[in-house]
Design a protein around this motif. Structure first.
Motif, PDB file in Angstrom:
ATOM      1  N   LEU B  21      56.648  12.585 -42.671  1.00 48.04           N
ATOM      2  CA  LEU B  21      56.644  14.042 -42.649  1.00 48.04           C
ATOM      3  C   LEU B  21      55.800  14.564 -41.497  1.00 48.04           C
ATOM      4  O   LEU B  21      56.190  15.471 -40.773  1.00 48.04           O
ATOM      5  CB  LEU B  21      56.097  14.588 -43.967  1.00 48.04           C
ATOM      6  CG  LEU B  21      57.033  14.462 -45.155  1.00 48.04           C
ATOM      7  CD1 LEU B  21      56.306  14.854 -46.424  1.00 48.04           C
ATOM      8  CD2 LEU B  21      58.239  15.349 -44.956  1.00 48.04           C
ATOM      9  N   GLN B  22      54.632  13.977 -41.340  1.00 50.50           N
ATOM     10  CA  GLN B  22      53.749  14.467 -40.299  1.00 50.50           C
ATOM     11  C   GLN B  22      54.332  14.209 -38.924  1.00 50.50           C
ATOM     12  O   GLN B  22      54.181  15.010 -38.017  1.00 50.50           O
ATOM     13  CB  GLN B  22      52.372  13.828 -40.449  1.00 50.50           C
ATOM     14  CG  GLN B  22      51.594  14.470 -41.600  1.00 50.50           C
ATOM     15  CD  GLN B  22      50.306  13.742 -41.914  1.00 50.50           C
ATOM     16  OE1 GLN B  22      50.240  12.531 -41.824  1.00 50.50           O
ATOM     17  NE2 GLN B  22      49.291  14.490 -42.279  1.00 50.50           N
ATOM     18  N   ARG B  24      57.357  14.307 -38.195  1.00 51.39           N
ATOM     19  CA  ARG B  24      58.478  15.206 -37.964  1.00 51.39           C
ATOM     20  C   ARG B  24      58.075  16.668 -38.016  1.00 51.39           C
ATOM     21  O   ARG B  24      58.927  17.540 -38.101  1.00 51.39           O
ATOM     22  CB  ARG B  24      59.568  14.949 -39.008  1.00 51.39           C
ATOM     23  CG  ARG B  24      60.333  13.665 -38.779  1.00 51.39           C
ATOM     24  CD  ARG B  24      61.436  13.569 -39.795  1.00 51.39           C
ATOM     25  NE  ARG B  24      62.302  14.747 -39.781  1.00 51.39           N
ATOM     26  CZ  ARG B  24      63.469  14.786 -39.157  1.00 51.39           C
ATOM     27  NH1 ARG B  24      63.910  13.738 -38.536  1.00 51.39           N
ATOM     28  NH2 ARG B  24      64.208  15.874 -39.205  1.00 51.39           N
ATOM     29  N   ARG B  25      56.827  16.950 -38.050  1.00 56.29           N
ATOM     30  CA  ARG B  25      56.390  18.342 -38.163  1.00 56.29           C
ATOM     31  C   ARG B  25      56.997  19.195 -37.063  1.00 56.29           C
ATOM     32  O   ARG B  25      57.050  18.822 -35.913  1.00 56.29           O
ATOM     33  CB  ARG B  25      54.874  18.424 -38.080  1.00 56.29           C
ATOM     34  CG  ARG B  25      54.203  18.250 -39.412  1.00 56.29           C
ATOM     35  CD  ARG B  25      52.734  18.451 -39.292  1.00 56.29           C
ATOM     36  NE  ARG B  25      52.423  19.840 -38.980  1.00 56.29           N
ATOM     37  CZ  ARG B  25      51.189  20.284 -38.880  1.00 56.29           C
ATOM     38  NH1 ARG B  25      50.182  19.476 -39.064  1.00 56.29           N
ATOM     39  NH2 ARG B  25      50.958  21.529 -38.594  1.00 56.29           N
ATOM     40  N   ALA B  26      57.413  20.369 -37.482  1.00 57.29           N
ATOM     41  CA  ALA B  26      57.996  21.297 -36.515  1.00 57.29           C
ATOM     42  C   ALA B  26      56.902  21.827 -35.605  1.00 57.29           C
ATOM     43  O   ALA B  26      55.800  22.111 -36.048  1.00 57.29           O
ATOM     44  CB  ALA B  26      58.657  22.452 -37.245  1.00 57.29           C
ATOM     45  N   PRO B  27      57.201  21.973 -34.310  1.00 58.03           N
ATOM     46  CA  PRO B  27      56.208  22.546 -33.412  1.00 58.03           C
ATOM     47  C   PRO B  27      55.900  24.004 -33.757  1.00 58.03           C
ATOM     48  O   PRO B  27      54.778  24.449 -33.625  1.00 58.03           O
ATOM     49  CB  PRO B  27      56.853  22.427 -32.031  1.00 58.03           C
ATOM     50  CG  PRO B  27      58.256  22.007 -32.244  1.00 58.03           C
ATOM     51  CD  PRO B  27      58.411  21.508 -33.634  1.00 58.03           C
ATOM     52  N   ALA B  28      56.895  24.737 -34.202  1.00 61.29           N
ATOM     53  CA  ALA B  28      56.662  26.138 -34.579  1.00 61.29           C
ATOM     54  C   ALA B  28      57.798  26.595 -35.456  1.00 61.29           C
ATOM     55  O   ALA B  28      58.916  26.128 -35.337  1.00 61.29           O
ATOM     56  CB  ALA B  28      56.575  27.033 -33.335  1.00 61.29           C
ATOM     57  N   LEU B  29      57.512  27.531 -36.350  1.00 59.68           N
ATOM     58  CA  LEU B  29      58.539  28.034 -37.250  1.00 59.68           C
ATOM     59  C   LEU B  29      59.643  28.743 -36.493  1.00 59.68           C
ATOM     60  O   LEU B  29      60.791  28.728 -36.883  1.00 59.68           O
ATOM     61  CB  LEU B  29      57.918  29.014 -38.246  1.00 59.68           C
ATOM     62  CG  LEU B  29      57.359  28.401 -39.529  1.00 59.68           C
ATOM     63  CD1 LEU B  29      56.775  29.479 -40.390  1.00 59.68           C
ATOM     64  CD2 LEU B  29      58.421  27.635 -40.273  1.00 59.68           C
TER      65      LEU B  29
END
Lengths: 266, 213
Positions: B21-22, B24-29
Motif C-alpha cells: 500500500l505504501q 502505491r501511495r498516490a502522489p496527490a489526490l
C-alpha cells in the motif's frame, strides 16, 4: 433467508465490544475449542482497548497517564497500523482526533474492531478451519467457500430500509467486507480535515483481502464522501461501493468482480 | 515510537500488504491521470418482498440525479428539467422524447408510450461537451441513465465522465429472495442486532445445527 438450510459445522453469536459477533464455521471437523479461543480473545481485546472502561490501557493513554512506548506490544501494533492508515488517508483517519467515550480525544476503536476480527480468523485457521464467515456488527471476514461450489453471498444492507439489501457481494476467501454509515449510531464519524460529519454518502462499503484495512478504509471513504472513490482506487486490492444521499450508487471499476450473477456459481 | 520494533509484531501478511500500500501511495489526490475508468452499469431491478416503493417521484429522482452529477462533475446545468409535476413532457431546456424503442433526440411528444426518454442539455465542461439521457418507465420511475455525448479523444476526460455518471440504485433487493450468508451494514449495537437481518440469519443457521454452543 440464508442460502438454504445449512447443517454441520459450528455457529456461535457472542456479544462483546458492544456488538454481536456471529461466527459461522462450515468445516465439519472444526473443534469447539476454536470458537472458545476466539471468544476469549475478543473479550481480552475489549478489556485492553475499550474506551468505555476508565481503567483500560487505552483510556490511560488517552489521559496521558501511559506512554505509548510503555504500552504492551498489541497496543503498539494497533497504533502502528493506525498511523499507517492516517498517512495513507492524508490525515482523514486520525485516532488522536476522535472524541472518545472516556472524554479524551483518543479512540482507536475504528481499527481495533477489524484487526481483532481478522486475528479471530487466524485463530480459527490455526485450529484447521478453512470455510467460515465472521460477522462483527456488520463487518465481515470470510475464508474459503461456504461449500464446494458456491461463493459466499454477502448482502449489503439498504441504508434506508433495514429489511432490504442494496446489493449482494459474491466472494471467495480470504476476503473482507466492511460498511461505514451513520444510520445505526448517528453522526459518529467526523472528518478531521473538514471538522464535519459527512452527509454526502448514506453508506460506504469496502471489499478487500483483510478486515483490518478494509474496515478502516470504509471509515476513510465514508468520511471523504464521493472523493473517497478516487482514494480507494489508489489502494491496491481494495474496492468500494457507495450509496449517496440521493440514493445513487457508485463503485470502483474492480468492484465488478463481486457482482457475478447468482446463476453462474449458484 | 519505534516503527521497526512495531512492525515486527505485525503478522507478516499484514506487513506485506502495508508495504504494498505504501509503495502505491498516490502522489496527490488531484492527480487525475491515475484515475481508473469507472464502469457504467445498471443494477438489475428486483421486486421487493413488500412490493412497495418509497421514493416513486420521478421528478425528484431526476432532480437528485442532476444534482449528483452536477456536484460530481461540476456540471451546473446538466438536466434543466422543471420542478413541477408533469414537467417531464414540457421541460423547456431538455429534449423530451416519448418512444417505445430508442432515443431519437428530437421532441415528438406522446402520452401512450411505455418509456420516456429525457435528454439533458449539452453541458460545456472543461473537458468538453457532455450530454446524458434519462429513461423513465411507464410508471414514471427513472430506470436508466446513459451518456449520449462525451469528450472524445481524451482518455482522462472520458474516465472522468464515466465516473460522473452514477449507477442507479434501483429497487432494493428483498432479503428473503437474496439468500445471503451474511449482511454487511453500519455497525449495529447489540440492541440493534436483535432487529437485524443478521440475527434472523443466525437463527436460521442455529436451527440447522443440533448442537449449538
Amino acid at each position: 433467508m440464508t442460502a438454504g438450510r445449512v447443517t454441520g459445522g459450528l455457529h456461535h453469536v457472542e456479544h462483546v465490544m458492544g456488538m454481536a459477533v456471529s461466527i459461522d464455521v462450515r468445516d465439519p471437523e472444526c473443534p469447539v475449542e476454536a470458537i472458545v479461543e476466539v471468544v476469549e480473545w475478543l473479550h481480552d481485546v475489549d478489556s485492553t482497548f475499550s474506551p468505555y472502561l476508565a481503567d483500560s490501557p487505552i483510556s490511560a493513554i488517552g489521559r496521558g497517564e501511559l506512554a505509548i512506548r510503555d504500552a504492551d506490544a498489541q497496543i503498539r501494533e494497533v497504533l502502528s497500523l493506525c498511523e499507517t492508515v492516517r498517512e495513507l488517508s492524508y490525515g482523514v483517519f486520525d485516532v488522536f482526533r476522535v472524541p472518545a467515550p472516556n472524554s479524551t480525544m483518543f479512540d482507536p476503536s475504528g481499527l481495533v474492531k477489524g484487526w481483532s476480527i481478522e486475528r479471530s480468523a487466524h485463530i480459527l485457521e490455526r485450529h484447521g478451519a478453512r470455510r467460515f464467515i465472521i460477522n462483527a456488527g456488520g463487518d465481515i471476514v470470510v475464508r474459503g467457500r461456504p461449500d464446494s461450489t458456491a461463493p459466499w453471498r454477502i448482502g449489503i444492507r439498504h441504508p434506508r430500509d433495514p429489511e432490504a439489501l442494496a446489493l449482494v457481494v459474491h466472494g471467495i476467501g480470504p476476503l473482507a467486507v466492511a460498511t461505514s454509515a451513520t444510520y445505526e449510531r448517528g453522526d459518529h464519524i467526523v472528518n478531521p480535515v473538514t471538522g464535519r460529519s459527512p452527509h454526502e454518502l448514506l453508506s460506504a462499503t469496502v471489499v478487500g483481502p483483510d478486515l483490518t484495512m478494509t474496515d478502516a478504509f470504509a471509515t476513510v471513504v465514508f468520511a471523504m464522501g464521493l472523493g473517497g472513490l478516487d482514494w480507494i482506487e489508489e489502494q491496491a486490492g481494495y474496492d468500494a461501493y457507495l450509496i449517496t444521499a440521493d440514493e445513487l450508487t457508485y463503485r470502483t471499476a474492480g468492484f465488478t468482480r463481486y457482482l457475478q450473477a447468482s446463476t453462474s456459481l449458484g | 515510537m519505534s516503527n521497526t520494533a512495531l512492525q515486527q509484531s505485525i503478522d507478516s501478511s499484514t506487513a506485506d500488504r502495508l508495504a504494498q500500500l505504501q509503495a502505491r501511495r498516490a502522489p496527490a489526490l488531484a492527480d487525475g491521470d491515475k484515475r481508473t475508468v469507472g464502469r457504467i452499469a445498471t443494477v438489475p431491478s428486483t421486486p421487493t418482498g413488500k412490493g412497495k416503493r418509497r421514493h416513486p417521484a420521478a421528478k425528484s429522482r431526476l432532480a437528485a440525479l442532476a444534482m449528483s452529477i452536477a456536484s460530481t462533475g461540476g456540471l451546473a446545468t446538466f438536466l434543466a428539467v422543471g420542478q413541477q409535476p408533469g414537467a417531464l413532457a414540457a421541460a423547456p431546456a431538455g429534449v423530451v422524447t416519448a418512444t417505445t424503442t430508442a432515443a431519437t433526440g428530437s421532441a415528438t411528444g406522446s402520452s401512450t408510450s411505455v418509456a420516456t426518454l429525457v435528454n439533458g442539455d449539452v453541458a460545456r465542461t472543461r473537458f468538453g461537451p457532455v450530454q446524458v439521457q434519462a429513461t423513465f418507465g411507464s410508471d414514471g420511475n427513472l430506470t436508466s441513465v446513459q451518456t449520449l455525448q462525451t469528450p472524445a479523444g481524451d482518455r482522462r476526460s472520458v474516465s472522468i465522465n464515466n465516473r460522473a455518471v452514477p449507477t442507479l440504485n434501483t429497487e432494493a433487493l428483498s432479503a428473503q429472495s437474496a439468500q445471503v450468508d451474511s449482511v454487511s451494514g453500519a455497525t449495529y449495537t447489540s440492541r440493534g442486532y436483535a432487529q437485524s437481518l443478521q440475527s434472523a440469519i443466525d437463527e436460521a443457521r442455529s436451527a440447522g445445527l443440533t448442537d449449538t454452543i
